[in-house]
Design a protein around this motif. Sequence first.
Motif, PDB file in Angstrom:
ATOM      1  N   TRP A  41      -0.234  -1.170  -4.806  1.00  0.00           N
ATOM      2  CA  TRP A  41      -1.535  -0.356  -4.538  1.00  0.00           C
ATOM      3  C   TRP A  41      -1.039   1.251  -4.555  1.00  0.00           C
ATOM      4  O   TRP A  41      -1.073   1.645  -3.425  1.00  0.00           O
ATOM      5  CB  TRP A  41      -2.385  -0.584  -3.689  1.00  0.00           C
TER       6      TRP A  41
ATOM      7  N   SER B   7       0.051  -1.946 -11.661  1.00  0.00           N
ATOM      8  CA  SER B   7      -0.635  -1.950 -10.473  1.00  0.00           C
ATOM      9  C   SER B   7      -1.848  -2.572 -10.479  1.00  0.00           C
ATOM     10  O   SER B   7      -2.747  -2.420 -11.429  1.00  0.00           O
ATOM     11  CB  SER B   7      -0.772  -0.443  -9.952  1.00  0.00           C
TER      12      SER B   7
ATOM     13  N   LYS C   8       0.920  -1.221  -0.021  1.00  0.00           N
ATOM     14  CA  LYS C   8      -0.099   0.130  -0.106  1.00  0.00           C
ATOM     15  C   LYS C   8       0.838   1.150   0.074  1.00  0.00           C
ATOM     16  O   LYS C   8       1.428   1.633   1.250  1.00  0.00           O
ATOM     17  CB  LYS C   8      -0.749  -0.056   1.245  1.00  0.00           C
TER      18      LYS C   8
END
Length: 244
Positions: free
Chosen positions: A133, A151, A102
């Motif tokens: 992400w 991604s 993340k």
Amino acid sequence: MELFHCFGARPEHRVDTRQAVDMLAASGCRWLAVNTHTIDEVSRGDDLPIGYSTATLGSVRDALGAASPVRPVLNINHPTTAAEAIDRTRRAVEMTGLRIIKLEVLDEGFNLSQNAAVVEAATVLVGEGLEVWPLITPDAAVFADCVELGSTMVRVMGSPIGARRGIDPQWRSATDALLADATVPVMLDGGVGSVEHAVAAAEQGFSSILVNSCLFADGDPVAALREFRAAIDSVEKPTELVGR
């Protein structure tokens, strides 16, 4: 629509292991965001924090049990350069073995994404075989770059982090355009401040939404997550409400 969440945005947001587990149960979230901003202070991956109190990757994973479907992801939170984000990601991956990232690279005030730096870092990390992400402010060209580099989900800000304004009117047309052409899931991540914002995001077509600081506004993040979960489910399953 999936509901994601972290476990506090500031040190005063205190979440211990039991409360972290209760929050995951209330939200139905399948992902455990593992903070990395204190990586210099720990020697084991299990000691990386979940939020800003005593909950850690190891303590929450143990409390959830081996049969839990919840999967940890590395939250590369608060870097301000691509180099810092890349270095910290590599170290966290080595410490934990986790490979879902993340990713963010923020401005000096920790409010807005530095889009070019995010793409730079994501390009390197995807090239190293990680699932990334990235977090961006809404921009069609940047979104396309994130998708092209590989991604698997793109996180798009609705308004500045902590603003609690939902989707800023100046970004509404940009987010509409991104959602209309998206070929990967799109998360609304940044500026969510209320259940109404979550409902609006579901209706607009976001695949998921992330909530954090607003959960602590009334001091009970577990109850707040129950409200968010119920509101999102009511949008997704309106026929189930008929006759009740």
